[in-house]
Motif scaffolding. Structure first.
Motif, PDB file in Angstrom:
ATOM      1  N   SER A 132       0.819  -1.213   0.000  1.00  0.00           N
ATOM      2  CA  SER A 132       0.000   0.000   0.000  1.00  0.00           C
ATOM      3  C   SER A 132       0.852   1.261   0.000  1.00  0.00           C
ATOM      4  CB  SER A 132      -0.935   0.002   1.217  1.00  0.00           C
ATOM      5  OG  SER A 132      -0.188  -0.021   2.426  1.00  0.00           O
ATOM      6  N   ALA A 133       2.045   1.192   0.586  1.00  0.00           N
ATOM      7  CA  ALA A 133       2.927   2.363   0.623  1.00  0.00           C
ATOM      8  C   ALA A 133       3.449   2.734  -0.764  1.00  0.00           C
ATOM      9  CB  ALA A 133       4.098   2.111   1.565  1.00  0.00           C
ATOM     10  N   ASP A 134       3.366   1.804  -1.711  1.00  0.00           N
ATOM     11  CA  ASP A 134       3.852   2.062  -3.066  1.00  0.00           C
ATOM     12  C   ASP A 134       2.729   2.468  -4.018  1.00  0.00           C
ATOM     13  OD1 ASP A 134       6.497   1.405  -2.377  1.00  0.00           O
ATOM     14  OD2 ASP A 134       6.103  -0.731  -2.656  1.00  0.00           O
ATOM     15  N   TYR A 135       1.497   2.549  -3.528  1.00  0.00           N
ATOM     16  CA  TYR A 135       0.394   2.961  -4.383  1.00  0.00           C
ATOM     17  C   TYR A 135       0.481   4.457  -4.685  1.00  0.00           C
ATOM     18  CZ  TYR A 135      -2.800  -1.008  -4.853  1.00  0.00           C
ATOM     19  OH  TYR A 135      -3.390  -2.173  -5.232  1.00  0.00           O
ATOM     20  N   PRO A 136       0.105   4.850  -5.902  1.00  0.00           N
ATOM     21  CA  PRO A 136       0.020   6.282  -6.185  1.00  0.00           C
ATOM     22  C   PRO A 136      -0.948   6.954  -5.208  1.00  0.00           C
ATOM     23  CG  PRO A 136      -0.164   5.005  -8.213  1.00  0.00           C
ATOM     24  CD  PRO A 136      -0.240   4.024  -7.083  1.00  0.00           C
ATOM     25  N   GLY A 137      -0.591   8.115  -4.721  1.00  0.00           N
ATOM     26  CA  GLY A 137      -1.452   8.823  -3.796  1.00  0.00           C
ATOM     27  C   GLY A 137      -1.162   8.558  -2.337  1.00  0.00           C
ATOM     28  N   HIS A 138      -0.191   7.681  -2.058  1.00  0.00           N
ATOM     29  CA  HIS A 138       0.129   7.371  -0.660  1.00  0.00           C
ATOM     30  C   HIS A 138       0.608   8.618   0.077  1.00  0.00           C
ATOM     31  CE1 HIS A 138       2.503   5.714   2.740  1.00  0.00           C
ATOM     32  NE2 HIS A 138       1.503   4.864   2.788  1.00  0.00           N
ATOM     33  N   ALA A 139       1.403   9.441  -0.596  1.00  0.00           N
ATOM     34  CA  ALA A 139       1.902  10.667   0.039  1.00  0.00           C
ATOM     35  C   ALA A 139       0.760  11.623   0.357  1.00  0.00           C
ATOM     36  CB  ALA A 139       2.929  11.353  -0.858  1.00  0.00           C
ATOM     37  N   ALA A 140      -0.211  11.706  -0.540  1.00  0.00           N
ATOM     38  CA  ALA A 140      -1.358  12.596  -0.309  1.00  0.00           C
ATOM     39  C   ALA A 140      -2.153  12.140   0.911  1.00  0.00           C
ATOM     40  CB  ALA A 140      -2.256  12.637  -1.545  1.00  0.00           C
ATOM     41  N   PHE A 141      -2.337  10.830   1.041  1.00  0.00           N
ATOM     42  CA  PHE A 141      -3.074  10.333   2.201  1.00  0.00           C
ATOM     43  C   PHE A 141      -2.257  10.530   3.480  1.00  0.00           C
ATOM     44  CE2 PHE A 141      -4.377   6.965   5.176  1.00  0.00           C
ATOM     45  CZ  PHE A 141      -5.709   7.315   5.319  1.00  0.00           C
ATOM     46  N   GLY A 142      -0.944  10.370   3.377  1.00  0.00           N
ATOM     47  CA  GLY A 142      -0.094  10.621   4.540  1.00  0.00           C
ATOM     48  C   GLY A 142      -0.200  12.052   5.023  1.00  0.00           C
ATOM     49  N   ASN A 143      -0.289  12.984   4.077  1.00  0.00           N
ATOM     50  CA  ASN A 143      -0.468  14.392   4.451  1.00  0.00           C
ATOM     51  C   ASN A 143      -1.801  14.604   5.162  1.00  0.00           C
ATOM     52  OD1 ASN A 143       1.953  15.217   3.410  1.00  0.00           O
ATOM     53  ND2 ASN A 143       1.129  15.926   1.454  1.00  0.00           N
ATOM     54  N   VAL A 145      -3.451  12.399   6.983  1.00  0.00           N
ATOM     55  CA  VAL A 145      -3.344  11.851   8.336  1.00  0.00           C
ATOM     56  C   VAL A 145      -2.636  12.847   9.260  1.00  0.00           C
ATOM     57  CG1 VAL A 145      -2.335  10.022   9.755  1.00  0.00           C
ATOM     58  CG2 VAL A 145      -3.384   9.449   7.555  1.00  0.00           C
ATOM     59  N   LYS A 146      -1.570  13.454   8.787  1.00  0.00           N
ATOM     60  CA  LYS A 146      -0.836  14.430   9.601  1.00  0.00           C
ATOM     61  C   LYS A 146      -1.698  15.643   9.926  1.00  0.00           C
ATOM     62  CE  LYS A 146       3.724  13.162   7.784  1.00  0.00           C
ATOM     63  NZ  LYS A 146       4.884  13.604   6.961  1.00  0.00           N
ATOM     64  N   ARG A 147      -2.467  16.110   8.949  1.00  0.00           N
ATOM     65  CA  ARG A 147      -3.339  17.269   9.184  1.00  0.00           C
ATOM     66  C   ARG A 147      -4.430  16.927  10.194  1.00  0.00           C
ATOM     67  NH1 ARG A 147      -3.865  20.989   4.160  1.00  0.00           N
ATOM     68  NH2 ARG A 147      -1.911  20.667   3.063  1.00  0.00           N
ATOM     69  N   VAL A 148      -4.983  15.726  10.070  1.00  0.00           N
ATOM     70  CA  VAL A 148      -6.018  15.303  11.016  1.00  0.00           C
ATOM     71  C   VAL A 148      -5.434  15.210  12.421  1.00  0.00           C
ATOM     72  CG1 VAL A 148      -7.456  13.349  11.723  1.00  0.00           C
ATOM     73  CG2 VAL A 148      -7.461  14.094   9.331  1.00  0.00           C
ATOM     74  N   ALA A 149      -4.261  14.595  12.542  1.00  0.00           N
ATOM     75  CA  ALA A 149      -3.631  14.432  13.857  1.00  0.00           C
ATOM     76  C   ALA A 149      -3.387  15.778  14.521  1.00  0.00           C
ATOM     77  CB  ALA A 149      -2.319  13.663  13.710  1.00  0.00           C
ATOM     78  N   ALA A 150      -2.900  16.739  13.749  1.00  0.00           N
ATOM     79  CA  ALA A 150      -2.631  18.061  14.309  1.00  0.00           C
ATOM     80  C   ALA A 150      -3.918  18.734  14.763  1.00  0.00           C
ATOM     81  CB  ALA A 150      -1.923  18.929  13.273  1.00  0.00           C
ATOM     82  N   ALA A 161      -6.149   9.057  14.423  1.00  0.00           N
ATOM     83  CA  ALA A 161      -5.847   9.951  13.306  1.00  0.00           C
ATOM     84  C   ALA A 161      -6.052   9.224  11.982  1.00  0.00           C
ATOM     85  CB  ALA A 161      -4.421  10.476  13.423  1.00  0.00           C
ATOM     86  N   TRP A 162      -5.599   7.975  11.934  1.00  0.00           N
ATOM     87  CA  TRP A 162      -5.718   7.205  10.690  1.00  0.00           C
ATOM     88  C   TRP A 162      -7.177   6.921  10.360  1.00  0.00           C
ATOM     89  CZ3 TRP A 162      -7.560   2.511   8.954  1.00  0.00           C
ATOM     90  CH2 TRP A 162      -7.079   2.078   7.704  1.00  0.00           C
ATOM     91  N   ARG A 163      -7.939   6.468  11.344  1.00  0.00           N
ATOM     92  CA  ARG A 163      -9.346   6.138  11.104  1.00  0.00           C
ATOM     93  C   ARG A 163     -10.144   7.382  10.708  1.00  0.00           C
ATOM     94  NH1 ARG A 163     -11.495   1.384  12.601  1.00  0.00           N
ATOM     95  NH2 ARG A 163     -13.511   2.371  13.015  1.00  0.00           N
TER      96      ARG A 163
END
Length: 218
Positions: A132-143, A145-150, A161-163
């Protein structure tokens, strides 16, 4: 976002040593063809015609149409991430940053229905064993998650944060698809929808975090 350039059938051949530029030109040509949601299935020959190059030039960079599709998806995700980053310019409140990013995502999808369909609505032509980390868009979803956590006040690695990010992504996807397919429906303003949706999900996440903390303390 960089504007898609019009068709250029008389494209001049790139000088020797500019293979990367030719590859980018091919990706842009494919992007133009995919911009129309009703466009016929992509083929390497149709892309060659759109780019104004010989079909053999396309085959030098892409083995098949699936690999070209993935390159287009990667390209569009990179542009979308740049939009999300730009949306937070001048903002300091974490929840305002989250709302701005969600709004930018929805605006991108509604403005580019053809590309959005390729990025999200159609199955991606990736091997079944792809992480899943190699799927296109993984970086966008990671961003996201970080915004939600903050915004909700926890670490990005926290399950809450992930859910919450997953639920927000599902909501965003439905928002974009419905506004594309049901344009005559009397939708409320997009910014109002985004604000209310984000605030409701954030409130629920904060409640769960507080409850979890209370249980741990007790």
């Amino acid at each position: 976002m960089t504007a898609l350039q019009p068709n250029n059938p008389r494209r001049q051949r790139n000088p020797r040593g500019q293979g990367d530029r030719l590859r980018d030109d091919i990706i842009e040509a494919a992007s133009r063809l995919l911009a129309d949601p009703a466009a016929p299935p992509l083929s390497l020959r149709s892309v060659a015609r759109e780019a104004g190059v010989a079909a053999t030039s396309v085959y030098l960079h892409f083995d098949d149409v699936e690999s070209l599709l993935l390159a287009v998806v990667d390209h569009r995700f990179s542009e979308m991430v740049r939009l999300l980053v730009a949306s937070e310019e001048g903002l300091t409140d974490p929840c305002a940053i989250l709302r701005a990013g969600v709004l930018a995502y929805c605006e991108f999808g509604i403005a580019h229905p053809g590309h959005y369909r390729v990025m999200f609505a159609d199955p991606l032509p990736v091997p079944t064993d792809t992480d899943s980390a190699d799927y296109p868009g993984h970086a966008a979803f990671g961003n996201l998650v970080k915004r939600v956590a903050a915004c909700i006040g926890c670490e990005p690695g926290d399950q809450e944060a992930w859910r919450t990010a997953v639920m927000l992504w599902q909501l965003n996807h439905g928002t974009v698809n419905l506004r594309i397919s049901r344009q005559r429906f009397p939708w409320p303003p997009l910014d109002e929808t985004v604000t209310e949706a984000v605030d409701r999900l954030v409130a629920g996440a904060r409640t769960r975090l507080a409850s979890r903390a209370a249980e741990s303390a007790g």
